[in-house]
Design an enzyme around this catalytic site. Structure first.
Site: not given
Ligand code: NDP
Length: 280
Positions: A67, A103
């Protein structure tokens, strides 16, 4: 077989539910898409992503441990991705990548939308300070929680997260060994990967206030230990991160396809396969 136009990159990735979730969303929306999982270690990610773009790649989800790399490879990032310092959704724009992080929105959608919970003013304990914890911290603060206490096994990472948030009156860090002295919390979020590694967290029952909400970002068997602890400690609600997983996928789908799928049927199908506890 046509070239994939969407993919999830990670390492390992074989366990990922994302291809199934996106296939179900595509079917629901009447959008034909070829979404695959690509297993790639960090050192090969740049080359693999470039190959994917050259073939026909239009969008990618990115998971552990890539990420932060995805953030660096993004020519432009959303405000939330910048604050979280991580990107989990890449979108091809002209010949560059735009980075988003879904997220945080996925977590809040699950808590407030699916479960109808009011997060405002909750005294909150966040366990962990990795990528998912960063997104959770920002999203929960945006959603109006009260004090946020961050506790991480390596205390310097908790301090770095709190410093980057920059709200010293509202966000504090404490040592893991002092957990028994922190009083009780209305919301406890486990953003550690201990469960995935089949490690048990030794957490005092006194952390759980009456009617508290306890939430583990991991799901399935990996969350069993935390969910069982929370129930034994008298939590009002103990949840795993399956709902967050489906909601963050829906946010990515909406970015790519301009329509947000109905997440409930996909969530309910997966919940039938992944109970909250072995006895459920
Ligand atoms: P990272 O590797 O970035 O961070 C892992 C964190 O767990 C660190 O804070 C680490 O502490 C801590 N940790 C690991 N083992 C232990 C242990 N035995 N005891 C205490 N702390 C421990 O992972 P992510 O932040 O990306 O992911 C964390 C979890 O969130 C994973 O389980 C992942 O599956 C889940 N997740 C779920 C999502 C969903 O949609 N439901 C989305 C994203 C993540 P230290 O810094 O000391 O190493």
């Amino acid at each position: 077989m046509t070239s994939p136009d969407y993919a999830v990159f990670g390492h390992p990735i074989s366990h990922s539910l994302s291809p199934r979730i996106h296939a179900a969303f595509g079917k629901q929306a009447g959008i034909a898409l070829n979404y695959i999982a690509i297993d790639v270690p960090a050192e090969s990610f740049a080359a693999s992503l470039a190959r994917f773009a050259n073939e026909s790649g239009r969008g990618a989800n990115v998971t552990l441990p890539l990420k932060q790399d995805a953030f660096r490879f993004s020519a432009d990032v959303s405000d939330f991705a910048r604050r979280a310092g991580a990107v989990n959704t890449l979108t091809r724009v002209d010949s560059t990548w735009r980075g988003d992080n879904t997220d945080g929105a996925g977590l809040i959608r699950d808590l407030t939308g699916r479960h109808g919970l009011d997060l405002r003013a909750r005294r909150t304990l966040l366990l962990g300070a990795g990528g998912a914890a960063r997104a959770a911290a920002h999203a929960l603060l945006d959603a109006g929680i009260g004090e946020l206490v961050i506790v991480n096994r390596s205390p310097e990472r908790a301090d770095a997260l709190a410093d980057s948030i920059g709200l010293p009156k509202r966000v504090h860090t404490r040592y893991w060994n002092d957990l028994a002295d922190l009083g009780s919390f209305d919301l406890i979020v486990n953003a550690t990967s201990a469960g995935v590694a089949r490690e048990t967290l030794a957490l005092p029952f006194g952390l759980v206030a009456p009617r508290a909400l306890c939430y583990d970002l991991s799901y399935g068997v990996a969350a069993f230990g935390f969910v069982a602890w929370a129930r034994a400690a008298g939590a009002g609600k103990a949840l795993d991160g399956l709902g967050m997983l489906v909601e963050q996928a829906a946010e990515s789908f909406a970015i790519w396809h301009g329509t947000r799928p109905d997440t409930d049927p996909v969530h309910d199908q997966l919940r039938g396969e992944l109970p909250l506890l072995a006895t459920d």
